[in-house]
Scaffold this motif. Structure first.
Motif, PDB file in Angstrom:
ATOM      1  N   LEU A 110       0.859  -1.153   0.181  1.00 41.92           N
ATOM      2  CA  LEU A 110       0.098  -0.197  -0.035  1.00 41.92           C
ATOM      3  C   LEU A 110       0.848   1.551   0.160  1.00 41.92           C
ATOM      4  N   ARG A 112       3.731   2.112  -2.080  1.00 43.92           N
ATOM      5  CA  ARG A 112       4.108   2.207  -2.969  1.00 43.92           C
ATOM      6  C   ARG A 112       3.647   3.294  -4.185  1.00 43.92           C
ATOM      7  N   GLU A 114       2.958   4.663  -7.249  1.00 38.35           N
ATOM      8  CA  GLU A 114       2.601   4.299  -8.232  1.00 38.35           C
ATOM      9  C   GLU A 114       0.776   4.306  -7.724  1.00 38.35           C
ATOM     10  N   LEU A 115       1.041   3.023  -6.538  1.00 37.17           N
ATOM     11  CA  LEU A 115      -0.769   3.111  -6.170  1.00 37.17           C
ATOM     12  C   LEU A 115      -0.943   3.990  -4.966  1.00 37.17           C
TER      13      LEU A 115
END
Length: 183
Positions: A110, A112, A114-115
């Motif tokens: 969670l 990251r 990008e996420l």
């Protein structure tokens, strides 16, 4: 209607053996002339006879003792309440522990960039769409008020009437109700 009420009261007094002799004679004369009242009198006397013939029911001698013996004692009730409170405590703690476990397990995924960026762009897109919808609704409502001021006045009057009658209804509900007795 007054005729029915008067003779109905006379019949009730006669059933209770509280009718004076001259009114009893008047009731008997009326019952010979009025078929409806005579039918009512026969019905009332039949019901009265049933009540007088029905035996009185008495509870068993040890009814109170048996009933009290069946009631749970205070210690058992305290233990049951303690178990219920313990279950409620665990039901609140267990989801919290599971949530912490899932957060610790999936925190690397969670976190990251990008996420998080994708989630943020989705939230901001939904926010922009909601702002556009609310802006359009307010703009349309403003144009409606400018074009139809008489309708707005009627809506205000209707709302006032609703609130007025709502208050009247509340007052009526708060008044004590008097029960009229026929005896």
């Amino acid at each position: 209607m007054e005729h029915e009420e008067r003779f109905y009261l006379l019949m009730m007094a006669a059933l209770d053996d509280e009718l004076p002799l001259e009114e009893r004679d008047e009731l008997d004369a009326h019952l010979r002339l009025c078929a409806d009242c005579a039918h009512e009198w026969r019905t009332l006397t039949a019901i009265e006879m049933l009540f007088r013939q029905t035996p009185l029911l008495m509870p068993a001698v040890d009814f109170a003792e048996r009933t009290l013996a069946r009631l749970p004692n205070r210690r058992a009730r305290r233990m049951a309440l303690g178990a219920l409170y313990g279950l409620m405590l665990l039901s609140g703690i267990v989801p919290l522990v599971i949530g912490l476990f899932v957060a610790a397990r999936y925190a690397p995924i969670l976190s990251r960039p990008e996420l998080l960026g994708g989630i943020w762009s989705s939230i901001s897109g939904v926010g922009r769409a909601l702002a556009t919808i609310i802006g359009a609704l307010l703009s349309g409502a403003g144009r409606f008020v400018i074009e139809q001021p008489a309708l707005i006045g009627w809506f205000i009057i209707l709302a006032g009437l609703v609130f007025l009658w709502g208050g009247v209804f509340q007052r009526l509900l708060m008044q004590p109700v008097e029960v009229a007795s026929r005896n």
